[in-house]
Design a protein around this motif. Structure first.
Motif, PDB file in Angstrom:
ATOM      1  N   UNK A 575       0.779  -1.398   0.172  1.00 28.49           N
ATOM      2  CA  UNK A 575      -0.117   0.080   0.107  1.00 28.49           C
ATOM      3  C   UNK A 575       0.893   1.104  -0.161  1.00 28.49           C
ATOM      4  N   UNK A 576       0.144   2.277  -0.223  1.00 33.58           N
ATOM      5  CA  UNK A 576       0.800   3.639  -0.353  1.00 33.58           C
ATOM      6  C   UNK A 576       0.333   4.441   0.841  1.00 33.58           C
ATOM      7  N   UNK A 577       1.112   4.173   2.069  1.00 37.84           N
ATOM      8  CA  UNK A 577       0.710   4.955   3.121  1.00 37.84           C
ATOM      9  C   UNK A 577       1.645   6.195   3.440  1.00 37.84           C
ATOM     10  N   UNK A 578       2.531   6.444   2.738  1.00 37.24           N
ATOM     11  CA  UNK A 578       3.408   7.530   3.021  1.00 37.24           C
ATOM     12  C   UNK A 578       2.562   8.829   2.672  1.00 37.24           C
ATOM     13  N   UNK A 579       1.812   8.769   1.558  1.00 31.72           N
ATOM     14  CA  UNK A 579       0.960   9.929   1.143  1.00 31.72           C
ATOM     15  C   UNK A 579      -0.274  10.223   2.029  1.00 31.72           C
ATOM     16  N   UNK A 580      -0.477   9.486   2.995  1.00 39.09           N
ATOM     17  CA  UNK A 580      -1.680   9.624   3.781  1.00 39.09           C
ATOM     18  C   UNK A 580      -1.716  10.864   4.354  1.00 39.09           C
ATOM     19  N   UNK A 581      -2.797  11.404   5.063  1.00 36.19           N
ATOM     20  CA  UNK A 581      -2.643  12.934   5.698  1.00 36.19           C
ATOM     21  C   UNK A 581      -2.711  12.719   7.101  1.00 36.19           C
ATOM     22  N   UNK A 582      -2.922  11.454   7.557  1.00 34.71           N
ATOM     23  CA  UNK A 582      -3.046  11.288   8.850  1.00 34.71           C
ATOM     24  C   UNK A 582      -1.679  11.537   9.822  1.00 34.71           C
ATOM     25  N   UNK A 583      -1.848  12.438  10.866  1.00 37.99           N
ATOM     26  CA  UNK A 583      -0.732  12.911  11.554  1.00 37.99           C
ATOM     27  C   UNK A 583      -1.203  12.780  13.200  1.00 37.99           C
ATOM     28  N   UNK A 584      -0.416  12.496  14.018  1.00 34.66           N
ATOM     29  CA  UNK A 584      -0.685  12.294  15.628  1.00 34.66           C
ATOM     30  C   UNK A 584      -0.391  13.916  15.984  1.00 34.66           C
ATOM     31  N   UNK A 585      -1.448  14.812  15.649  1.00 33.82           N
ATOM     32  CA  UNK A 585      -1.739  16.019  16.046  1.00 33.82           C
ATOM     33  C   UNK A 585      -3.101  16.322  15.924  1.00 33.82           C
ATOM     34  N   UNK A 586      -3.482  17.520  16.543  1.00 29.67           N
ATOM     35  CA  UNK A 586      -4.803  18.194  16.307  1.00 29.67           C
ATOM     36  C   UNK A 586      -4.640  18.926  15.069  1.00 29.67           C
ATOM     37  N   UNK A 587      -5.673  18.377  14.225  1.00 27.14           N
ATOM     38  CA  UNK A 587      -6.100  19.202  13.047  1.00 27.14           C
ATOM     39  C   UNK A 587      -7.148  20.212  13.229  1.00 27.14           C
ATOM     40  N   UNK A 588      -6.791  21.461  13.211  1.00 25.86           N
ATOM     41  CA  UNK A 588      -7.760  22.478  13.344  1.00 25.86           C
ATOM     42  C   UNK A 588      -9.039  22.441  12.491  1.00 25.86           C
ATOM     43  N   UNK A 589     -10.220  22.560  13.091  1.00 23.92           N
ATOM     44  CA  UNK A 589     -11.415  22.597  12.122  1.00 23.92           C
ATOM     45  C   UNK A 589     -11.553  24.221  11.641  1.00 23.92           C
ATOM     46  N   UNK A 590     -11.651  24.273  10.690  1.00 21.43           N
ATOM     47  CA  UNK A 590     -11.654  25.573   9.927  1.00 21.43           C
ATOM     48  C   UNK A 590     -13.216  26.009   9.747  1.00 21.43           C
ATOM     49  N   UNK A 591     -13.475  27.229  10.216  1.00 22.98           N
ATOM     50  CA  UNK A 591     -14.568  27.914  10.199  1.00 22.98           C
ATOM     51  C   UNK A 591     -14.702  27.985   8.609  1.00 22.98           C
ATOM     52  N   UNK A 592     -16.016  27.913   8.171  1.00 17.77           N
ATOM     53  CA  UNK A 592     -16.352  28.041   6.831  1.00 17.77           C
ATOM     54  C   UNK A 592     -16.368  26.727   5.705  1.00 17.77           C
ATOM     55  N   UNK A 593     -15.827  25.816   6.445  1.00 22.68           N
ATOM     56  CA  UNK A 593     -15.585  24.439   5.590  1.00 22.68           C
ATOM     57  C   UNK A 593     -16.950  24.094   5.553  1.00 22.68           C
ATOM     58  N   UNK A 594     -17.185  23.692   4.251  1.00 20.81           N
ATOM     59  CA  UNK A 594     -18.672  23.001   3.889  1.00 20.81           C
ATOM     60  C   UNK A 594     -18.848  21.597   4.459  1.00 20.81           C
ATOM     61  N   UNK A 595     -20.127  21.335   5.177  1.00 22.91           N
ATOM     62  CA  UNK A 595     -20.506  20.195   5.560  1.00 22.91           C
ATOM     63  C   UNK A 595     -21.339  19.608   4.618  1.00 22.91           C
TER      64      UNK A 595
END
Length: 621
Positions: A575-595
Motif C-alpha cells: 500500500x501507499x501509506x506515506x501519502x496519507x494525511x493522518x498525523x498524530x496532532x490536532x487538525x484545526x477545524x476551519x470555520x467556513x468548511x462546507x459540511x
C-alpha cells in the motif's frame, strides 16, 4: 514493484506480525494476537513521523500443511496457494497496512534461509547428531514436536508438547514425554534413530542471556517466560525427516528430498527475507539495510504467547550465531550485522467459552465470515478494547454486541452524527466561534492532553489503555453537548450568526470530534476516513492496503531439490501509506468548511444477536 512507496528512512521502525500458517482460513483468535495489534502500532508510528517497514507473510512449510493437504486430497502446493490467497484477502479486508505481506514459498525466502543456515554452520553453531525422531506408525511420516503431546517429566502436566511444556516453561524433546501420543490420530509415536543438524543453543546461551537481561521494558509475562528458557537450553534439531520444505544447503543433504529444514527455523527468518524482498520490489536492493543495519532502528515483533519461544530464544540465537557472537565466535557473513528484536510483544489467547479457538474442534469464528457481516472496525475495536492483551479473554456475542452498541454506536457514532448534523442544519458549514467559555476551554484542553496520554500508551503497545482514554474523551464530549443544550440555543435570536453561543458550542464539539478521530485512526482506519470526509475534508486520511499479484523474479539462487520455480505468480499485500494525511496532532477545524448531511456512522446490532449469535457461529446453550 510499480507504485510501491519508498519510505523516507530518517526515523526507521520495523514492525513484524507473526506468520500465519497457510493450512486454513484464519479465525479471529489468530488476528487478535498478531495482526490487529501490529497494525495499530504501525499506524500510530507512521502518524508520529516514523518511517515504518511492516512485513510478514504466510508460513507454508512443515507437517501441519501436509496433514491438511492429505485431509483435503490435494497437493500441499495447491492447498498453500488457495489458503495464501484467502489469508491475503482476510488481512487486507481488516485493513492491515503491510508494506509487504508475502509467503515462505519464494525463491528469495529459500535463499535467505539457506544463507542463515550456512552462516551458522560455518561459525560452528550447527552441529550434526544422531537423535531419536518420532514417526507415525500408520503413515511412516515424521511427527513434528508440536504434534506430539504427553505428560511432562518435570512438572507432571498432562498436556505438554514435544518441544516445550507451557505449564513449567521447560524445553522438551518428544522422547522425554511420558505416555506420548500423536495429536493427529492419537496413536503412540515410534521413535527411531535419525541424523539431524542441531542449533547449538548452549554455546549461544551466555550471549542470549546478556541480551535478554537488557530487555527490561518487555511485558512482564513475556520477559519472565523468556528468561526461564535459559535454565534448560539444549541443542535443538533444525532439520526434519520430511519432503516438504527448504533443502538443507550442505553437500550430501541438499539433494536429499527426505531431509528439510525445520519449519520454525525458516519461519522466523521470514522477517528478514520479506524485508529483502520488499527492497527488491521497490527497485532498491539495499533498502532493507536502513532498518536492519541501523542500531537506532527498533524492531517490534507481534504474536500470540505460544510463539514466545521462537521469537525470544530461537530467532535471537540464530542471529547471534550467524553473526559469530556465541562462545565459539565466528565471522560476519553476507547480511552483516543484524539488529536483534527490540521487543517481543506477545498477547495472550482469545478464547471462546473458555476454550482456545480451534478449527478442528469447531470452536471457531472465521475472519472472512465476520468481515462479511460486521465489517472490519467492529472487530478491530473489540480486539483493542476487550482483547487478550495481558490475560486470556473470552469472546462472547453478548460482549461484542454490548461494546458495539453502547460504545461504538451510542458513544462515538452518536457524537459524530449529532455534532455534524446540528452544524449542518444550522450553518451548512463549520461555524465561526465567539469567545470561549470555561466549559469550552476545559473540554478542548482535555482533548489536547489526550494526545500525549494516548500516544504514550500506543508507543508502549498498551492498546487497551489508549483506546479507553479516547473513549473517555468521547464520553466527556457527549456530556458537554448534553450540558450545553445546543438544540435550545438554536431557538434563540441570532443563533445562526457568526460568534453566537450556538456557533461556539458546535465549533468546540467539532474540534473535539476531529481530535478523537485522529486518536482513533490507528484503531479504526475505515471509520476514521469516513469521519474525515464527514468533517468536509478531502483526500486520503487513513490509507488502506491493497492486493497485487506479483511474479517471483528474485535474483537469489537457492540450492537443492524442490526449490520454487522462477516466474510463479502470487498475491501480496502492500500500500501507499506515506501519502496519507493522518498525523498524530490536532487538525484545526476551519470555520467556513462546507459540511454535508452525515449518514449514520455505526449501525447498532440487533440485541437478539447477543443471545443467539449469527447463523454461521451460533451460541451453543
Amino acid at each position: 514493484m510499480t507504485g510501491m512507496t519508498v519510505p523516507d528512512t530518517s526515523t526507521p521502525v520495523l514492525v513484524f506480525a507473526a506468520w500465519p500458517y497457510a493450512n486454513g482460513p484464519r479465525h479471529i483468535g489468530h488476528v487478535a494476537g498478531f495482526a490487529v495489534p501490529a497494525d495499530v502500532f504501525a499506524r500510530y508510528q507512521r502518524m508520529s513521523g516514523a518511517k515504518v517497514l511492516m512485513v510478514s507473510g504466510t508460513d507454508e512449510h512443515g507437517t501441519p500443511l501436509l496433514v491438511q493437504a492429505d485431509k483435503e486430497g490435494v497437493s500441499v502446493k495447491e492447498m498453500a496457494d488457495r489458503y495464501n490467497r484467502q489469508i491475503v484477502e482476510d488481512l487486507t479486508g481488516l485493513g492491515l497496512s503491510y508494506d509487504l505481506f508475502t509467503r515462505t514459498t519464494t525463491r528469495n525466502h529459500y535463499a535467505v534461509v539457506q544463507e542463515l543456515f550456512k552462516g551458522l554452520y560455518d561459525n560452528g553453531y550447527m552441529i550434526r547428531q544422531t537423535t531419536l525422531g518420532a514417526i507415525s506408525p500408520s503413515t511412516g511420516r515424521t511427527l513434528p514436536d508440536r504434534y506430539i503431546e504427553g505428560t511432562c517429566p518435570i512438572c507432571g502436566a498432562t498436556d505438554a508438547r514435544g518441544d516445550q511444556c507451557d505449564t513449567c516453561g521447560n524445553q522438551l524433546d518428544p522422547a522425554d514425554l511420558i505416555d506420548p501420543r500423536s495429536k493427529i490420530n492419537g496413536e503412540t509415536p515410534k521413535f527411531i534413530e535419525t541424523e539431524h543438524f542441531l542449533l547449538d543453543l548452549p554455546s549461544i546461551a551466555s550471549s542470549l542471556g546478556e541480551w535478554l537481561k537488557t530487555r527490561t521494558d518487555w511485558r512482564p509475562n513475556v520477559l519472565k517466560f523468556a528468561l526461564n528458557l535459559l535454565d534448560d537450553l539444549r541443542p535443538r534439531a533444525m532439520t526434519r525427516d520430511i519432503d516438504w520444505g527448504i533443502p538443507v544447503p550442505v553437500e550430501g543433504w541438499q539433494d536429499n528430498n527426505a531431509k528439510k529444514l525445520y519449519v520454525w527455523f525458516d519461519a522466523v527468518i521470514g522477517y528478514l527475507s520479506a524485508s529483502i524482498e520488499w527492497a527488491h520490489r521497490i527497485g532498491d536492493e539495499d533498502a532493507w539495510k536502513n532498518w536492519w543495519h541501523n542500531p537506532q532502528a527498533p524492531a517490534y515483533y507481534f504474536m500470540g504467547k505460544d510463539n514466545i519461544t521462537f521469537h525470544a530464544q530461537i530467532w535471537p540465537a540464530e542471529l547471534l550465531g550467524y553473526m559469530g557472537k556465541g562462545d565459539k565466535g565466528g565471522t560476519l557473513h553476507k547480511y552483516g550485522e543484524l539488529n536483534l528484536p527490540t521487543e517481543v510483544v506477545s498477547s495472550e489467547f482469545l478464547m471462546m467459552s473458555g476454550s482456545k479457538f480451534s478449527s478442528s474442534k469447531g470452536v471457531v469464528i472465521y475472519v472472512k465470515d465476520f468481515l462479511a457481516e460486521f465489517g472490519p472496525d467492529a472487530l478491530r475495536y473489540f480486539i483493542a478494547v476487550a482483547g487478550p492483551e495481558n490475560t486470556d479473554t473470552d469472546f462472547t456475542w453478548e460482549e461484542f454486541v454490548r461494546r458495539v452498541n453502547n460504545e461504538l454506536a451510542n458513544g462515538w457514532g452518536n457524537l459524530v452524527n449529532r455534532t455534524v448534523s446540528m452544524a449542518y442544519k444550522n450553518f451548512q458549514a463549520v461555524p465561526t466561534p465567539g469567545e470561549l467559555s470555561e466549559d469550552d476551554v476545559r473540554l478542548l484542553d482535555q482533548a489536547a492532553a489526550a494526545f500525549d496520554e494516548v500516544g504514550a500508551s500506543l508507543a508502549k503497545a498498551k492498546f487497551k489503555n489508549g483506546i479507553t482514554a479516547v473513549m473517555q474523551l468521547v464520553g466527556e464530549a457527549n456530556a458537554y453537548i448534553a450540558a450545553q443544550e445546543p438544540w435550545k440555543l438554536a431557538k434563540l435570536d441570532g443563533a445562526t450568526e457568526p460568534g453566537s453561543r450556538l456557533a461556539t458550542v458546535l465549533w468546540t464539539a467539532l474540534q473535539v470530534v476531529s481530535d478523537c478521530n485522529v486518536m482513533l485512526t490507528p484503531y479504526l482506519p475505515h471509520l476514521a476516513q469516513r469521519v474525515h470526509e464527514t468533517l468536509g475534508r478531502d483526500g486520503v486520511w487513513a490509507a488502506l492496503p491493497e492486493i497485487r499479484d506479483v511474479v517471483d523474479d528474485s535474483p537469489e539462487q537457492p540450492v537443492g531439490v524442490g526449490v520454487p520455480e522462477q516466474g510463479q505468480s502470487y498475491p501480496v499485500i502492500t500500500g501507499d501509506y506515506a501519502s496519507q494525511a493522518a498525523t498524530w496532532a490536532r487538525v484545526d477545524v476551519v470555520p467556513g468548511t462546507t459540511l454535508s448531511k452525515p449518514k449514520p456512522l455505526v449501525a447498532k446490532l440487533d440485541p437478539e444477536l447477543a443471545e443467539t449469535g449469527p447463523e454461521w457461529a451460533p451460541v451453543h446453550k
